[in-house]
Design a protein around this motif. Structure first.
Motif, PDB file in Angstrom:
ATOM      1  N   MET A   1       0.824  -1.209   0.000  1.00 19.16           N
ATOM      2  CA  MET A   1       0.000   0.000   0.000  1.00 19.16           C
ATOM      3  C   MET A   1       0.858   1.259   0.000  1.00 19.16           C
ATOM      4  N   ALA A   2       1.992   1.199   0.721  1.00 21.47           N
ATOM      5  CA  ALA A   2       2.870   2.360   0.836  1.00 21.47           C
ATOM      6  C   ALA A   2       3.857   2.468  -0.324  1.00 21.47           C
ATOM      7  N   GLY A   3       3.862   1.476  -1.202  1.00 23.82           N
ATOM      8  CA  GLY A   3       4.792   1.496  -2.324  1.00 23.82           C
ATOM      9  C   GLY A   3       6.231   1.282  -1.919  1.00 23.82           C
TER      10      GLY A   3
ATOM     11  N   ASP B   1      -8.327  14.402   4.209  1.00 21.48           N
ATOM     12  CA  ASP B   1      -7.678  15.421   3.382  1.00 21.48           C
ATOM     13  C   ASP B   1      -7.937  16.827   3.935  1.00 21.48           C
TER      14      ASP B   1
ATOM     15  N   LYS C   1     -11.836   9.695   3.443  1.00 17.62           N
ATOM     16  CA  LYS C   1     -10.745  10.362   2.728  1.00 17.62           C
ATOM     17  C   LYS C   1     -10.979  11.872   2.662  1.00 17.62           C
TER      18      LYS C   1
ATOM     19  N   PRO D   1      -4.690   4.247   4.516  1.00 19.47           N
ATOM     20  CA  PRO D   1      -4.825   4.133   3.045  1.00 19.47           C
ATOM     21  C   PRO D   1      -4.652   5.457   2.319  1.00 19.47           C
ATOM     22  N   PHE D   2      -4.854   6.578   3.009  1.00 17.18           N
ATOM     23  CA  PHE D   2      -4.759   7.884   2.358  1.00 17.18           C
ATOM     24  C   PHE D   2      -3.373   8.500   2.556  1.00 17.18           C
ATOM     25  N   HIS D   3      -2.876   8.459   3.773  1.00 18.27           N
ATOM     26  CA  HIS D   3      -1.556   9.051   4.034  1.00 18.27           C
ATOM     27  C   HIS D   3      -0.442   8.288   3.316  1.00 18.27           C
ATOM     28  N   CYS D   4      -0.614   6.976   3.158  1.00 16.49           N
ATOM     29  CA  CYS D   4       0.451   6.189   2.534  1.00 16.49           C
ATOM     30  C   CYS D   4       0.603   6.495   1.048  1.00 16.49           C
ATOM     31  N   LYS D   5      -0.362   7.204   0.468  1.00 18.67           N
ATOM     32  CA  LYS D   5      -0.287   7.576  -0.949  1.00 18.67           C
ATOM     33  C   LYS D   5       0.252   8.991  -1.149  1.00 18.67           C
ATOM     34  N   ARG D   6       0.480   9.718  -0.081  1.00 18.96           N
ATOM     35  CA  ARG D   6       0.947  11.096  -0.205  1.00 18.96           C
ATOM     36  C   ARG D   6       2.452  11.130  -0.462  1.00 18.96           C
ATOM     37  N   ASP D   7       2.878  12.129  -1.213  1.00 23.48           N
ATOM     38  CA  ASP D   7       4.304  12.328  -1.439  1.00 23.48           C
ATOM     39  C   ASP D   7       4.947  12.910  -0.184  1.00 23.48           C
TER      40      ASP D   7
END
Length: 370
Positions: free
Chosen positions: A37-39, A196, A192, A228-234
Motif C-alpha cells: 500500500m505504501a509502495g 484530506d 478520505k 490508506p490515504f496518508h500512505c499515498k501522499r508524497d
C-alpha cells in the motif's frame, strides 16, 4: 485444515485458557500488505503499541522496515534491543520519563531516537536536560488536527515553536507529527474527504516553514483508519499499528482494508448456569473491556448475545445448548486488539494447527530496564 478453520488448534486440550493465539503467516501477509500500500518501506513507520513484541518487530525488519513508532519508554527500549535503526517515541516525555528517554539515547548511541513536543515550556525543559547530559534531543512538533487529545493546533504558535527549536543547539527539529484517530467514517470516500480536509492545515504549515527558510520538515501522519490515504501522499511517512494483528472492531468499520485477523482469543465454556446462558473464562482481565458489547466476534458460535462481563467471566445468551458442553474450546477475534495484547505475558504462536512457541509481550509493562 480448510480456510474456514484456519484458527483452530489440533490439540486444544493441552492449552491453558484463556490465551491469545497469533498466526505468523497472517502477520507476515499484513506486513506485506502495508508495504504494498505504501509502495515500499521508505515512507512507512509502523507503531508497535499493538503487539509490543520483539518477534513481530523482527518480522517487519526482515521485510526491510527500518523506521518505527512507539508509545512508551519500554517500547522504545524494546525497539532498541532489536537494533531498530530509527525510533520515534510518540508520547511527549515529561517528568522522569524525559530522563529515561535521555538514558536511552546514551545507552544506544548508534540508533536514532526522536520524540514529540507541543509546547514551549516543555521544550525548554528538554533543552536543559539535553545540555546537562551532553546529548541532542530530536523532536517532531505534535499537531492537533481535531482529535483534541495531544498536540498544538497548526498555527502561528506551532510555527514559532518549530522556529525556536530549530535555533537551539541541544535540540534538533525533525518535522511534524499528526495523529488523526478521530477520523473513522466507515465510508472510505467520506473518510478520505475528512482526512484530506484535516491534513490541509498540516500542509499549509509545512509550506510556511519551508518558505521561511527553516529546516524542511518530515511529516509523520495517521494511524490505521487513515493509513490508506496518508500512505499515498508524497513525502509523508505513514504510521499504522493495528494493521499488524487487526481486530473485528476495525474489520467491521473498514471492510475495504485487506488486512487479516492474526490474533485470536482461545476460551472455554466454564458453566451453563441456566437454560439459554453460557459462561466463558474470558473476563475483563483477558480482553479489553472498554468497548460496548459485543467485545469479541466468536468464530465458533453462529449466534448469541454477550450480555455481561466481570473480572474472570463472560456471560452470553445462547439459544441452542444441546451442542455446547462445559469445557468446550472456542475461538474469538477481539474488538480492540491493542489493549487486549497487554493482558497477556506471552502470545501463543500457531503454525499448522499447533502451538510451536511463545512470544513474550516484552514491552507489556512500563519498564524493561531503563
Amino acid at each position: 485444515m480448510n480456510q474456514a478453520q484456519w484458527y483452530q488448534l489440533n490439540s486444544p486440550e493441552h492449552i491453558i485458557s484463556p490465551a491469545l493465539l497469533v498466526y505468523p503467516e497472517r502477520i507476515q501477509q499484513n506486513i506485506q500488505t502495508m508495504i504494498n500500500m505504501a509502495g515500499g518501506t521508505e515512507n512507512l513507520r509502523p507503531h508497535i503499541k499493538t503487539h509490543k513484541c520483539a518477534e513481530i518487530i523482527k518480522l517487519q525488519m526482515a521485510q526491510g522496515i527500518e523506521k518505527f513508532k512507539c508509545a512508551t519508554i519500554a517500547e522504545a527500549e524494546l525497539l532498541a534491543s532489536c537494533n531498530a535503526p530509527d525510533i520515534v517515541l510518540a508520547m511527549q516525555p515529561v517528568g522522569i520519563n524525559l530522563n529515561r528517554f535521555v538514558s536511552l539515547i546514551k545507552k544506544f548511541p548508534k540508533l536514532k531516537f526522536a520524540t514529540l513536543i507541543d509546547n514551549r515550556a516543555t521544550s525548554n525543559t528538554m533543552a536543559a536536560v539535553a545540555e546537562k547530559n551532553n546529548v541532542t534531543i530530536a523532536l517532531y512538533i505534535d499537531l492537533n488536527t481535531g482529535m483534541n487529545r495531544t498536540g498544538i493546533v497548526p498555527s502561528s504558535e506551532a510555527f514559532d515553536l518549530y522556529k525556536s527549536i530549530s535555533k537551539h543547539s541541544s535540540l534538533s527539529i525533525q518535522g511534524l507529527h499528526v495523529y488523526d484517530g478521530h477520523i473513522r467514517n466507515p465510508d472510505p470516500v467520506a473518510r478520505k474527504i475528512d482526512c484530506d480536509a484535516a491534513f490541509e492545515k498540516v500542509l499549509a504549515l509545512k509550506t510556511q516553514l519551508i518558505s521561511a527558510g527553516l529546516p524542511k520538515p518530515t511529516v509523520i501522519a495517521g494511524g490505521s483508519p487513515s493509513f490508506p490515504f496518508h500512505c499515498k501522499r508524497d513525502n509523508v511517512v505513514a504510521s499504522p499499528g493495528t494493521t499488524l494483528l487487526w481486530d473485528c472492531g476495525y474489520g467491521d468499520l473498514f471492510p475495504e482494508m485487506e488486512f487479516l485477523p492474526a490474533a485470536v482469543l482461545f476460551t472455554r465454556i466454564i458453566s451453563k448456569p441456566k437454560a439459554g446462558i453460557l459462561c466463558f473464562d474470558l473476563g475483563h482481565k483477558s480482553i479489553a473491556p472498554e468497548m460496548a458489547f459485543p467485545r469479541m466476534q466468536f468464530l465458533t458460535l453462529d449466534h448469541g448475545k454477550q450480555i455481561s462481563q466481570s473480572e474472570e467471566h463472560l456471560v452470553m445468551e445462547y439459544d441452542d445448548l444441546k451442542v455446547l458442553e462445559v469445557g468446550e474450546p472456542h475461538y474469538a477475534i477481539p474488538k480492540h486488539i491493542c489493549p487486549t495484547v497487554a493482558k497477556y505475558e506471552s502470545l501463543l504462536v500457531v503454525r499448522d494447527g499447533k502451538v510451536s512457541e511463545e512470544w513474550k509481550v516484552a514491552a507489556r509493562n512500563q519498564k524493561i530496564s531503563i
